[in-house]
Design a protein around this motif. Structure first.
Motif, short mmCIF file in Angstrom:
data_model
loop_
_atom_site.label_atom_id
_atom_site.label_comp_id
_atom_site.label_asym_id
_atom_site.label_seq_id
_atom_site.Cartn_x
_atom_site.Cartn_y
_atom_site.Cartn_z
N TYR A 172 0.78 -1.19 -0.16
CA TYR A 172 0.01 -0.02 -0.08
C TYR A 172 0.77 1.06 0.02
N VAL A 173 0.37 2.43 -0.46
CA VAL A 173 0.92 3.39 -0.57
C VAL A 173 0.60 4.64 0.25
N GLU A 174 1.17 5.51 1.15
CA GLU A 174 0.56 6.69 1.63
C GLU A 174 1.01 7.81 0.75
N PHE A 175 0.04 8.73 0.49
CA PHE A 175 0.10 9.63 -0.29
C PHE A 175 -0.45 10.96 -0.09
N CYS A 176 -0.26 12.07 -0.69
CA CYS A 176 -0.81 13.47 -0.40
C CYS A 176 -1.46 13.90 -1.65
N ALA A 177 -2.52 14.55 -1.39
CA ALA A 177 -3.09 15.19 -2.65
C ALA A 177 -3.43 16.68 -2.22
N GLY B 21 -6.78 21.80 -6.17
CA GLY B 21 -8.19 21.44 -6.90
C GLY B 21 -9.23 21.31 -5.61
N PHE B 22 -9.95 20.02 -5.91
CA PHE B 22 -11.16 19.98 -4.87
C PHE B 22 -10.98 18.58 -4.11
N PRO B 23 -10.48 18.68 -3.04
CA PRO B 23 -10.15 17.47 -2.18
C PRO B 23 -11.43 16.55 -1.80
N GLU B 24 -12.69 17.23 -1.56
CA GLU B 24 -13.92 16.65 -1.17
C GLU B 24 -14.39 15.85 -2.59
N VAL C 123 -7.64 8.78 6.11
CA VAL C 123 -7.92 10.13 5.34
C VAL C 123 -7.67 11.12 6.46
N LYS C 124 -6.83 11.93 6.35
CA LYS C 124 -6.73 13.27 6.99
C LYS C 124 -6.57 14.60 6.39
N ARG C 125 -6.94 15.58 6.93
CA ARG C 125 -6.85 16.82 6.10
C ARG C 125 -6.15 17.78 7.07
N VAL C 126 -4.93 18.38 6.66
CA VAL C 126 -4.03 19.12 7.19
C VAL C 126 -3.80 20.37 6.23
N LYS C 127 -4.52 21.58 6.78
CA LYS C 127 -4.56 22.72 6.08
C LYS C 127 -5.10 22.46 4.73
N ASP C 128 -4.24 22.62 3.68
CA ASP C 128 -4.77 22.51 2.18
C ASP C 128 -4.51 21.27 1.59
N LYS C 129 -4.11 20.18 2.52
CA LYS C 129 -3.58 19.10 1.85
C LYS C 129 -4.39 17.74 2.44
N LEU C 130 -4.54 17.01 1.67
CA LEU C 130 -5.00 15.69 2.20
C LEU C 130 -4.39 14.33 2.10
N TYR C 131 -4.08 13.83 3.17
CA TYR C 131 -3.13 12.71 3.32
C TYR C 131 -4.23 11.42 3.56
N ALA C 132 -3.87 10.31 2.63
CA ALA C 132 -4.52 9.18 2.84
C ALA C 132 -3.58 7.74 2.51
N LYS D 253 -3.42 17.08 -7.19
CA LYS D 253 -2.16 16.55 -7.60
C LYS D 253 -1.68 15.41 -6.62
N THR D 254 -1.12 14.41 -6.82
CA THR D 254 -0.93 13.37 -5.81
C THR D 254 0.54 13.55 -5.91
N ARG D 255 1.07 12.95 -4.65
CA ARG D 255 2.27 12.74 -4.59
C ARG D 255 2.55 11.47 -3.40
N ILE D 256 3.37 10.52 -3.84
CA ILE D 256 3.66 9.11 -2.85
C ILE D 256 4.45 9.92 -1.93
N ILE D 257 4.36 9.60 -0.67
CA ILE D 257 4.94 9.84 0.58
C ILE D 257 5.73 8.70 1.19
N LYS D 258 5.05 7.48 0.94
CA LYS D 258 5.66 6.39 1.47
C LYS D 258 5.10 4.95 0.84
N LYS D 259 5.97 4.21 0.31
CA LYS D 259 5.63 2.91 0.10
C LYS D 259 5.78 1.83 1.04
#
Length: 92
Positions: A13-18, A21-24, A40-49, A69-75
């Motif tokens: 599984y991957v942990e990513f940040c989005a 745009g429109f996170p909801e 799923v967590k929202r921190v300021k303007d970023k969504l982590y899941a 835009k998504t970016r992988i944080i951890k694999k």
């Protein structure tokens, strides 16, 4: 360790940040496209899941339609460990 956590670790599984745009809308579209998200967590303007590796490969349409835009944080998981070890064997 629960069976679900064990299976997630086996298949990877991957942990990513989005962000942007429109996170909801992104979360709603992931539900429509059967992409399972958890933690799923929202921190300021970023969504982590977190999501399964096979689901992350299918996330592209939800990303495009929501404008995030998504970016992988951890694999995490055995799938990534085996892939890394096989690459090391090829280098030797």
């Amino acid at each position: 360790m629960s069976i679900i956590r064990f299976l997630r670790f086996i298949f990877g599984y991957v942990e990513f940040c989005a962000e942007g745009g429109f996170p909801e809308r992104f979360i709603n579209l992931c539900s429509v496209y059967h992409v399972r998200l958890w933690d799923v967590k929202r921190v300021k303007d970023k969504l982590y899941a977190k999501t399964m590796l096979r689901d992350y490969k299918n996330i592209r349409e939800a990303v495009r339609r929501s404008g995030v835009k998504t970016r992988i944080i951890k694999k995490n998981g055995v799938a990534f460990f085996l892939h890394l070890s096989s690459e090391r064997e090829l280098d030797l």
